[in-house]
Design a protein around this motif. Structure first.
Motif, PDB file in Angstrom:
ATOM      1  N   UNK A  20     -12.919 -12.283  21.810  1.00  0.00           N
ATOM      2  CA  UNK A  20     -13.001 -10.878  21.404  1.00  0.00           C
ATOM      3  C   UNK A  20     -12.534  -9.933  22.511  1.00  0.00           C
ATOM      4  N   UNK A  21     -12.729 -10.318  23.759  1.00  0.00           N
ATOM      5  CA  UNK A  21     -12.237  -9.466  24.833  1.00  0.00           C
ATOM      6  C   UNK A  21     -10.718  -9.464  24.901  1.00  0.00           C
ATOM      7  N   UNK A  34     -15.895   0.048  30.598  1.00  0.00           N
ATOM      8  CA  UNK A  34     -16.570  -0.963  29.775  1.00  0.00           C
ATOM      9  C   UNK A  34     -15.831  -2.288  29.809  1.00  0.00           C
ATOM     10  N   UNK A  35     -14.496  -2.247  29.718  1.00  0.00           N
ATOM     11  CA  UNK A  35     -13.747  -3.512  29.679  1.00  0.00           C
ATOM     12  C   UNK A  35     -13.775  -4.189  31.045  1.00  0.00           C
ATOM     13  N   UNK A  36     -13.783  -3.398  32.120  1.00  0.00           N
ATOM     14  CA  UNK A  36     -13.880  -3.978  33.463  1.00  0.00           C
ATOM     15  C   UNK A  36     -15.246  -4.646  33.646  1.00  0.00           C
ATOM     16  N   UNK A  37     -16.317  -3.940  33.222  1.00  0.00           N
ATOM     17  CA  UNK A  37     -17.663  -4.491  33.363  1.00  0.00           C
ATOM     18  C   UNK A  37     -17.825  -5.774  32.557  1.00  0.00           C
ATOM     19  N   UNK A  49     -13.656   9.525  26.850  1.00  0.00           N
ATOM     20  CA  UNK A  49     -13.697   8.288  26.069  1.00  0.00           C
ATOM     21  C   UNK A  49     -12.776   7.234  26.678  1.00  0.00           C
ATOM     22  N   UNK A  50     -11.632   7.658  27.152  1.00  0.00           N
ATOM     23  CA  UNK A  50     -10.700   6.731  27.797  1.00  0.00           C
ATOM     24  C   UNK A  50     -11.328   6.121  29.049  1.00  0.00           C
ATOM     25  N   UNK A  51     -11.976   6.974  29.861  1.00  0.00           N
ATOM     26  CA  UNK A  51     -12.606   6.471  31.085  1.00  0.00           C
ATOM     27  C   UNK A  51     -13.731   5.480  30.751  1.00  0.00           C
ATOM     28  N   UNK A  52     -14.518   5.789  29.749  1.00  0.00           N
ATOM     29  CA  UNK A  52     -15.605   4.898  29.343  1.00  0.00           C
ATOM     30  C   UNK A  52     -15.062   3.554  28.860  1.00  0.00           C
ATOM     31  N   UNK A  53     -13.961   3.588  28.125  1.00  0.00           N
ATOM     32  CA  UNK A  53     -13.352   2.343  27.638  1.00  0.00           C
ATOM     33  C   UNK A  53     -12.873   1.483  28.798  1.00  0.00           C
ATOM     34  N   UNK A  54     -12.249   2.131  29.784  1.00  0.00           N
ATOM     35  CA  UNK A  54     -11.748   1.379  30.935  1.00  0.00           C
ATOM     36  C   UNK A  54     -12.910   0.769  31.722  1.00  0.00           C
TER      37      UNK A  54
END
Length: 437
Positions: free
Chosen positions: A67-68, A27-30, A20-25
């Motif tokens: 929001x970002x 997602x925010x980069x994308x 989940x942590x990797x997905x969050x990182x």
């Protein structure tokens, strides 16, 4: 063994949290990259379309950036010096993913909307060239169209030509307007006024489309008029044959009235060589012919007497009255099936109009009355079954409360019987108390 399974479960949870942590990182980069890319696209879109046409995308970018900033703040909290619980980390990462995916979806939606408009702007020189070429091509057809209208005017009446008589003048006006707005569009584009240039180009394109449609209407009118004349001749022949057959068939007032109307329509047809309106004549004759066919069809069927309708309705009313009496008199014993049949019978009966019924509606009314009677009969039978299954075996020698089974301890006494007949829990309870005394 319990320790082994507990350790395995913790390892699985840790792996899920790390994923989940990797997905969050990611997602925010994308999402951040999409914001930067869309900012560049917005600058290009403004140059092509102007500020007004791109306002929605600019507003979306502002909202996404706001929001970002929340997502970046949450990500920062995940890496500060304050220890976090696993649940806090999971909640933050899930929120980061949610915000990032929302940002990408919104920007995708708004940029897709602008893609079509930008493509039009890019193709504007090509469209302008085609508009001017179409204008020249259509202008060459105008003299022939004008001649065609004049030629048709010698054959058909002004009323018949009303739909195309003004087309040549309107076509010339549209073509002139198309040329003018095409020039305006080109000048506005050269001046950097892309939004106004697009509006002018749309007007020019629509003018060309409308002018070509009016030209095609003139070309097809003569063919349709000739087809109407041919069809009219066939309908005239058919109508005369129908009149012959009608004179030897049943002569109801409706048939005779329709015959007169059809004869009048035939007599009003213009003589040969006279300018006429084949479309109007065909429409009037077809209507009169159809009305005669309808009247003859009705006349060929035996008319159901009003007395038959009255008998069917009376029978339905009698069945309803009997069922209503039984159900009302034994409400406490009547179940849902009987009540449903009776309610449907009453509903259908309410749809039958009062007084005499029109001839064409009598057969339908009789069928509906019979359906009412059948439902009322079913309701009566079901109600009787409910009563038979609920009433005591012995009404009791004393009439109201005495005899076998009286009292609360001995089954259904007279009080309960009367309560079932009258219906209503309160009344039934009161009567039960009275008779138990």
């Amino acid at each position: 063994m319990a320790g082994f399974w507990g350790k395995r479960k913790r390892e699985e949870q840790d792996a899920a949290d790390a994923d989940l942590m990797r997905r969050a990182e990611m997602a925010i980069v994308a999402a951040d990259e999409r914001v930067r890319l869309t900012t560049d696209e917005l600058d290009f879109a403004v140059a092509e379309l102007g500020e007004s046409a791109t306002a929605d995308l600019r507003n979306a970018l502002d909202s996404v950036k706001t929001h970002l900033s929340e997502a970046f703040h949450l990500h920062q909290l995940n890496h500060d010096e304050i220890p976090d619980t696993p649940e806090e980390l999971r909640t933050r990462n899930a929120r980061i993913i949610q915000l990032s995916e929302w940002a990408e979806d919104l920007l995708e939606e708004r940029t897709t909307v602008l893609q079509g408009a930008i493509e039009k702007v890019r193709r504007a020189p090509e469209v302008l060239e085609r508009v001017r070429a179409d204008r020249e091509r259509l202008s060459l057809r105008v003299p022939a169209a004008r001649d065609a209208v004049q030629r048709l005017a010698t054959r058909y009446s002004p009323a018949a030509l009303q739909q195309i008589s003004g087309n040549p003048e309107e076509i010339e006006q549209l073509l002139s307007f198309a040329g003018h707005t095409a020039d305006v569009s080109e000048r506005r584009r050269e001046a950097g006024q892309r939004e106004q240039a697009g509006v002018a180009l749309e007007a020019a394109t629509e003018s060309i489309r409308r002018a070509e449609s009016l030209l095609d209407a003139i070309d097809s009118y003569e063919i349709e008029a000739l087809r109407a004349e041919s069809t009219l001749a066939a309908v005239v022949e058919d109508s005369r044959g129908d009149l012959v057959d009608a004179r030897s068939g049943p002569q109801t007032p409706a048939v005779r009235e329709a015959m007169v109307a059809l004869e009048k329509a035939l007599a009003e047809l213009p003589a040969g060589g006279v300018r006429d309106d084949p479309f109007g004549a065909l429409s009037r004759l077809r209507q009169a012919n159809t009305e005669l066919d309808t009247a003859r069809e009705r006349a060929s069927r035996p008319v159901i007497p009003q007395t038959h309708v009255s008998h069917a309705v009376d029978d339905a009313d009698r069945q309803l009255t009997v069922a209503r009496s039984i159900i009302s008199g034994h409400r406490g014993w009547i179940g849902a099936d009987a009540r449903t049949r009776f309610a449907e019978a009453e509903r259908l009966r309410s749809e039958i109009p009062l007084g005499p019924i029109e001839e064409e509606a009598r057969e339908r009314t009789i069928a509906q009355a019979r359906r009412v009677a059948a439902l009322a009969s079913e309701a009566l039978q079901l109600a009787q079954n409910d009563i038979d299954s609920s009433r005591p075996n012995d009404w009791g020698g004393d009439g109201w409360g005495g005899g076998r089974g009286g009292g609360r301890g001995g089954g259904m006494g007279g009080g309960n019987m009367v309560g079932g007949m009258l219906g209503g829990l309160v009344i039934g309870s009161l009567l039960g108390d009275m008779f138990d005394g």
